[in-house]
Write a protein that holds these residues in place. Structure first.
Motif, PDB file in Angstrom:
ATOM      1  N   TYR A  35      -2.401   2.785 -10.593  1.00 30.37           N
ATOM      2  CA  TYR A  35      -1.365   2.117 -10.208  1.00 30.37           C
ATOM      3  C   TYR A  35      -2.035   1.012  -9.496  1.00 30.37           C
ATOM      4  O   TYR A  35      -3.072   0.668  -9.241  1.00 30.37           O
ATOM      5  N   GLN A  37      -1.406  -1.667  -6.395  1.00 30.05           N
ATOM      6  CA  GLN A  37      -0.396  -1.763  -5.172  1.00 30.05           C
ATOM      7  C   GLN A  37      -0.781  -3.327  -4.458  1.00 30.05           C
ATOM      8  O   GLN A  37      -1.934  -3.551  -4.220  1.00 30.05           O
ATOM      9  N   GLY A  40       1.542  -4.625   1.259  1.00 26.76           N
ATOM     10  CA  GLY A  40       2.708  -4.669   1.695  1.00 26.76           C
ATOM     11  C   GLY A  40       3.821  -4.056   0.809  1.00 26.76           C
ATOM     12  O   GLY A  40       4.995  -3.972   0.863  1.00 26.76           O
ATOM     13  N   GLN A  41       3.377  -3.540  -0.306  1.00 21.98           N
ATOM     14  CA  GLN A  41       4.186  -2.686  -1.314  1.00 21.98           C
ATOM     15  C   GLN A  41       3.736  -1.338  -1.479  1.00 21.98           C
ATOM     16  O   GLN A  41       2.497  -1.201  -1.397  1.00 21.98           O
ATOM     17  N   GLY A  42       4.680  -0.833  -2.227  1.00 23.70           N
ATOM     18  CA  GLY A  42       4.117   0.612  -2.775  1.00 23.70           C
ATOM     19  C   GLY A  42       3.395   0.535  -4.053  1.00 23.70           C
ATOM     20  O   GLY A  42       3.620  -0.408  -4.667  1.00 23.70           O
ATOM     21  N   PRO A  43       2.678   1.590  -4.364  1.00 24.15           N
ATOM     22  CA  PRO A  43       2.096   1.553  -5.782  1.00 24.15           C
ATOM     23  C   PRO A  43       3.054   1.599  -7.036  1.00 24.15           C
ATOM     24  O   PRO A  43       4.198   2.264  -7.002  1.00 24.15           O
ATOM     25  N   LEU A  45       3.318   2.203 -11.110  1.00 22.91           N
ATOM     26  CA  LEU A  45       2.305   2.707 -12.136  1.00 22.91           C
ATOM     27  C   LEU A  45       2.041   1.497 -13.215  1.00 22.91           C
ATOM     28  O   LEU A  45       3.033   0.972 -13.617  1.00 22.91           O
ATOM     29  N   LEU A  91      -5.131   1.575  -7.692  1.00 19.22           N
ATOM     30  CA  LEU A  91      -5.321   3.013  -7.333  1.00 19.22           C
ATOM     31  C   LEU A  91      -5.345   3.808  -8.399  1.00 19.22           C
ATOM     32  O   LEU A  91      -4.591   3.676  -9.359  1.00 19.22           O
ATOM     33  N   PHE A 105      -4.952  11.135  -4.761  1.00 18.69           N
ATOM     34  CA  PHE A 105      -5.124   9.680  -4.868  1.00 18.69           C
ATOM     35  C   PHE A 105      -6.681   9.504  -4.490  1.00 18.69           C
ATOM     36  O   PHE A 105      -7.203   9.895  -3.722  1.00 18.69           O
TER      37      PHE A 105
END
Lengths: 114, 116
Positions: A35, A37, A40-43, A45, A91, A105
């Motif tokens: 991932y 990231q 300030g953001q989500g992971p 893919l 990640l 994770f």
């Protein structure tokens, strides 16, 4: 039991240089995810492996990113050449057998491109 | 297409106060829903998950979440927040793929600040 291991934890490089990240999933986990990231953001893919096969790499920028999972265990994600916008946390996660809906994770690799 | 929305970017609560973090999802089938927590410089840790059955699920660290199909929501709650709960919280939906594995879509996260 050891968790997902990633190295390095931090990497600082200059733009246009190559960089590689390594991930060792939990022993016995067949599915491996990379991932991206952003701050300030989500992971998001990048690529998903089932054993050594990449089954979902639609979000991987293939002009500069590559990944491999030889022997279906650990995996390497490479960027060549790196750009300023690649600065982010990368990640790695893994899941056990097929049909499992849990993922575990690693701590991530924080990349800074100068 | 599947999506996850976390409407609150930041939330600040006092220690000991109750907490609710909102999550709305879009998914055509029965969703698999997750809440993760991420402390600075750390990977994501699973707090709880919902697959089926009781719509109120309990997780670690005193967290719970309630699945409401009619509202497409999976809000995270904690009755009394501790200073150590300050972190970023991510909601995610797991979509089953044809290969039998899952693709996860994450929300943008909610950063929780706890006041002493």
């Amino acid at each position: 039991e050891a968790g997902v291991v990633q190295s390095p934890r931090y990497k600082i490089i200059e733009k246009k240089q190559p960089v590689a990240f390594w991930c060792n999933p939990i022993s016995g986990h067949n599915t491996l995810y990379w991932y991206l990231q952003n701050l300030g953001q989500g992971p998001e893919l990048l690529i998903r492996y089932e054993n050594e096969e990449a089954v979902d790499d639609s979000q991987l920028p293939k002009d500069r990113f590559s990944a491999e999972r030889l022997k279906g265990v650990d995996s390497t994600l490479k960027i060549q050449p790196a750009e300023l916008g690649d600065s982010a946390v990368y990640l790695c996660a893994s899941s056990p057998e097929l049909g499992s809906n849990e993922q575990f994770f690693g701590p991530g690799t924080r990349l800074t491109v100068l | 297409a599947q999506s996850v929305t976390q409407p609150d970017i930041h939330i600040t609560v006092s220690e000991g106060a109750s907490l609710e973090l909102r999550c709305n999802y879009s998914y055509g089938a029965t969703p698999y829903l997750f809440w993760y927590v991420q402390s600075p410089g750390q990977g994501l840790q699973l707090l709880l998950k919902y697959f089926s059955g009781d719509t109120l699920v309990q997780g670690i660290k005193g967290f719970e979440a309630e699945f409401k199909r009619s509202q497409s929501s999976f809000n995270l709650r904690k009755p009394s927040v501790h200073w150590s709960d300050a972190a970023e919280y991510f909601c995610a939906v797991g979509a089953l793929r044809g290969s039998g594995t899952y693709k996860y879509i994450f929300g943008t996260g909610t950063r929780l600040k706890v006041l002493a």
